[in-house]
Scaffold this active site. Sequence first.
Site, PDB file in Angstrom:
ATOM      1  CB  CYS A  69      -0.951  -0.021   1.188  1.00 39.47           C
ATOM      2  SG  CYS A  69      -0.190  -0.578   2.730  1.00 39.47           S
TER       3      CYS A  69
HETATM    4  N1  LIG Z   1      -4.449  -4.754   5.008  1.00 42.50           N
HETATM    5  C1  LIG Z   1      -3.861  -4.024   4.072  1.00 42.50           C
HETATM    6  O1  LIG Z   1      -4.103  -2.810   3.922  1.00 42.50           O
HETATM    7  C2  LIG Z   1      -2.903  -4.668   3.152  1.00 42.50           C
HETATM    8  C3  LIG Z   1      -2.519  -5.994   3.283  1.00 42.50           C
HETATM    9  N2  LIG Z   1      -1.663  -6.542   2.378  1.00 42.50           N
HETATM   10  C4  LIG Z   1      -1.162  -7.924   2.511  1.00 42.50           C
HETATM   11  O2  LIG Z   1      -2.196  -8.861   2.419  1.00 42.50           O
HETATM   12  C5  LIG Z   1      -1.849 -10.026   3.160  1.00 42.50           C
HETATM   13  C6  LIG Z   1      -3.005 -10.308   4.100  1.00 42.50           C
HETATM   14  O3  LIG Z   1      -3.104  -9.204   4.992  1.00 42.50           O
HETATM   15  P1  LIG Z   1      -4.458  -8.842   5.724  1.00 42.50           P
HETATM   16  O4  LIG Z   1      -5.611  -9.229   4.904  1.00 42.50           O
HETATM   17  O5  LIG Z   1      -4.317  -7.424   6.139  1.00 42.50           O
HETATM   18  O6  LIG Z   1      -4.303  -9.799   7.019  1.00 42.50           O
HETATM   19  P2  LIG Z   1      -5.437 -10.455   7.939  1.00 42.50           P
HETATM   20  O7  LIG Z   1      -4.730 -10.855   9.182  1.00 42.50           O
HETATM   21  O8  LIG Z   1      -6.607  -9.569   8.044  1.00 42.50           O
HETATM   22  O9  LIG Z   1      -5.861 -11.753   7.132  1.00 42.50           O
HETATM   23  C7  LIG Z   1      -4.971 -12.819   6.869  1.00 42.50           C
HETATM   24  C8  LIG Z   1      -5.786 -14.075   6.640  1.00 42.50           C
HETATM   25  O10 LIG Z   1      -4.885 -15.138   6.347  1.00 42.50           O
HETATM   26  C9  LIG Z   1      -5.183 -16.245   7.215  1.00 42.50           C
HETATM   27  N3  LIG Z   1      -3.969 -17.015   7.480  1.00 42.50           N
HETATM   28  C10 LIG Z   1      -2.895 -16.671   8.219  1.00 42.50           C
HETATM   29  N4  LIG Z   1      -1.970 -17.645   8.208  1.00 42.50           N
HETATM   30  C11 LIG Z   1      -2.484 -18.648   7.461  1.00 42.50           C
HETATM   31  C12 LIG Z   1      -2.011 -19.931   7.078  1.00 42.50           C
HETATM   32  N5  LIG Z   1      -0.806 -20.378   7.472  1.00 42.50           N
HETATM   33  N6  LIG Z   1      -2.800 -20.694   6.293  1.00 42.50           N
HETATM   34  C13 LIG Z   1      -4.001 -20.256   5.878  1.00 42.50           C
HETATM   35  N7  LIG Z   1      -4.515 -19.045   6.213  1.00 42.50           N
HETATM   36  C14 LIG Z   1      -3.765 -18.262   6.987  1.00 42.50           C
HETATM   37  C15 LIG Z   1      -5.692 -15.583   8.483  1.00 42.50           C
HETATM   38  O11 LIG Z   1      -6.405 -16.511   9.266  1.00 42.50           O
HETATM   39  P3  LIG Z   1      -6.517 -16.335  10.862  1.00 42.50           P
HETATM   40  O12 LIG Z   1      -7.707 -15.477  11.088  1.00 42.50           O
HETATM   41  O13 LIG Z   1      -6.673 -17.727  11.345  1.00 42.50           O
HETATM   42  O14 LIG Z   1      -5.254 -15.693  11.339  1.00 42.50           O
HETATM   43  C16 LIG Z   1      -6.574 -14.488   7.889  1.00 42.50           C
HETATM   44  O15 LIG Z   1      -7.828 -14.987   7.496  1.00 42.50           O
HETATM   45  C17 LIG Z   1      -0.559  -9.717   3.927  1.00 42.50           C
HETATM   46  O16 LIG Z   1       0.538 -10.327   3.317  1.00 42.50           O
HETATM   47  C18 LIG Z   1      -0.486  -8.212   3.852  1.00 42.50           C
HETATM   48  O17 LIG Z   1       0.859  -7.803   3.886  1.00 42.50           O
HETATM   49  C19 LIG Z   1      -1.246  -5.822   1.301  1.00 42.50           C
HETATM   50  C20 LIG Z   1      -1.577  -4.521   1.142  1.00 42.50           C
HETATM   51  C21 LIG Z   1      -2.376  -3.820   2.106  1.00 42.50           C
HETATM   52  C1  LIG Z   2      -0.828   0.055   9.108  1.00 46.43           C
HETATM   53  C2  LIG Z   2       0.044  -1.148   8.903  1.00 46.43           C
HETATM   54  O1  LIG Z   2       0.401  -1.859   9.834  1.00 46.43           O
HETATM   55  N1  LIG Z   2       0.416  -1.379   7.676  1.00 46.43           N
HETATM   56  C3  LIG Z   2       1.260  -2.476   7.304  1.00 46.43           C
HETATM   57  C4  LIG Z   2       1.445  -2.383   5.838  1.00 46.43           C
HETATM   58  C5  LIG Z   2       0.297  -2.973   5.113  1.00 46.43           C
HETATM   59  C6  LIG Z   2       0.572  -4.389   4.819  1.00 46.43           C
HETATM   60  O2  LIG Z   2       0.007  -5.295   5.353  1.00 46.43           O
HETATM   61  O3  LIG Z   2       1.628  -4.562   4.068  1.00 46.43           O
HETATM   62  P1  LIG Z   2       1.586  -4.857   2.551  1.00 46.43           P
HETATM   63  O4  LIG Z   2       1.102  -3.635   1.901  1.00 46.43           O
HETATM   64  O5  LIG Z   2       2.992  -5.141   2.275  1.00 46.43           O
HETATM   65  O6  LIG Z   2       0.872  -6.072   2.324  1.00 46.43           O
HETATM   66  C7  LIG Z   2       2.625  -2.435   7.931  1.00 46.43           C
HETATM   67  O7  LIG Z   2       3.151  -1.357   8.117  1.00 46.43           O
HETATM   68  O8  LIG Z   2       3.203  -3.523   8.114  1.00 46.43           O
END
Ligand SMILES: NC(=O)C1=CN([C@@H]2O[C@H](COP(=O)(O)OP(=O)(O)OC[C@H]3O[C@@H](n4cnc5c(N)ncnc54)[C@H](OP(=O)(O)O)[C@@H]3O)[C@@H](O)[C@H]2O)C=CC1
Ligand SMILES: CC(=O)N[C@@H](CCC(=O)OP(=O)(O)O)C(=O)O
EC number: 1.2.1.38
Length: 310
Positions: free
Chosen positions: A117
């Site tokens: 992001c």
């Molecule tokens: N949130 C954001 O703004 C952004 C996120 N991302 C990326 O997206 C990815 C997901 O992040 P986000 O959605 O925020 O995280 P969340 O913690 O909200 O969701 C992660 C999901 O993955 C599941 N999970 C974790 N470990 C495992 C495993 N070993 N096997 C199967 N399922 C698993 C979790 O289950 P459980 O509930 O059991 O933990 C949960 O449902 C990350 O890599 C993050 O860096 C990228 C850009 C922005």
């Molecule tokens: C607010 C906050 O905690 N933000 C996350 C970045 C968002 C994320 O999960 O990272 P990706 O964009 O790489 O997937 C962090 O700083 O680690």
Amino acid sequence: MKPKIFIDGEHGTTGLQIRTRMAGRADVELLSIPEAERRNAQLREDLLNSADIAILCLPDDAAKEAVAMVAGNNSVRIIDTSTAHRINPDWAYGFAEMDREQPKKIAGARYVANPGCYPTGAIGLIRPLRLAGILPEDYPVTVNAVSGYTGGGKQLIAQMEDEGHAEHIASPHFLYGLTLKHKHVPEMQVHGLLGRAPVFAPSVGKFPQGMIVQVPLHLADLKENASLGSIHEALADHYAGQDIVEVVDLKETASLPRVNAVELADTDRMKLYVFGTAGAPHVNLVALLDNLGKGASGAAVQNMDLMLGA
Ligand SMILES: NC(=O)C1=CN([C@@H]2O[C@H](COP(=O)(O)OP(=O)(O)OC[C@H]3O[C@@H](n4cnc5c(N)ncnc54)[C@H](OP(=O)(O)O)[C@@H]3O)[C@@H](O)[C@H]2O)C=CC1
Ligand SMILES: CC(=O)N[C@@H](CCC(=O)OP(=O)(O)O)C(=O)O
């Protein structure tokens, strides 16, 4: 036959937002895993191998494990939203607007790494100025940012929203990443075409979705005669004809008293601004986006559509 899409991590923050964007789409078939089975490795492996495109919304380690699960299957394509593969040269970087030929690269790739992001904003501002020769390769870039708390996934959301949480965070705005070793720094350096790693100072605000990324610059240390106008022109030229990234008009920018971090929440767009005063020595480049829109789920769906030729 409709292409089959499986979102591994569909019950997490990014996965859920992708599912919302896919609701009502008749051109793809969504494969789904029950929430209670989300960590069932065998079921995930079966679903991953049944998909035409798997979108990984998992932590880095689980994402790497998922890629290994389809290693012997040449027909599954992957979009990984984690940090695991973003500077891997075997993966296409999923920022479609970063170069004219990038949509084609994404469309033809087996493996696509969805950008982070913060890097979406930072690279969106920096790369066009590197390509135009305005920003020298060794410029000491600083990136300051604030994100909505959904950026920290389920864990940070619970800490911010649940007052009874053992690690509840009551602060309306906090700095983090204070060791200056944030996981997004290598990605910003590589795709920002920077010789030196940027100083990255992130923070979180008490709002769920939205993001401001700022890159302040000293004009005297840029290419000779670089100005507010020439920097704006370089950005406007780079993004001409794009409908997702908008370079805001200089006159409109000059009239703004403030920038609201949540203005683009619930959209997949990004706005870029060049702030400053003509003739003054500094400019401040600003990107405004939704951390879960163009910063994550919106970009993942955009990349999926490119890969499907949709
Ligand atoms: N949130 C954001 O703004 C952004 C996120 N991302 C990326 O997206 C990815 C997901 O992040 P986000 O959605 O925020 O995280 P969340 O913690 O909200 O969701 C992660 C999901 O993955 C599941 N999970 C974790 N470990 C495992 C495993 N070993 N096997 C199967 N399922 C698993 C979790 O289950 P459980 O509930 O059991 O933990 C949960 O449902 C990350 O890599 C993050 O860096 C990228 C850009 C922005
Ligand atoms: C607010 C906050 O905690 N933000 C996350 C970045 C968002 C994320 O999960 O990272 P990706 O964009 O790489 O997937 C962090 O700083 O680690």
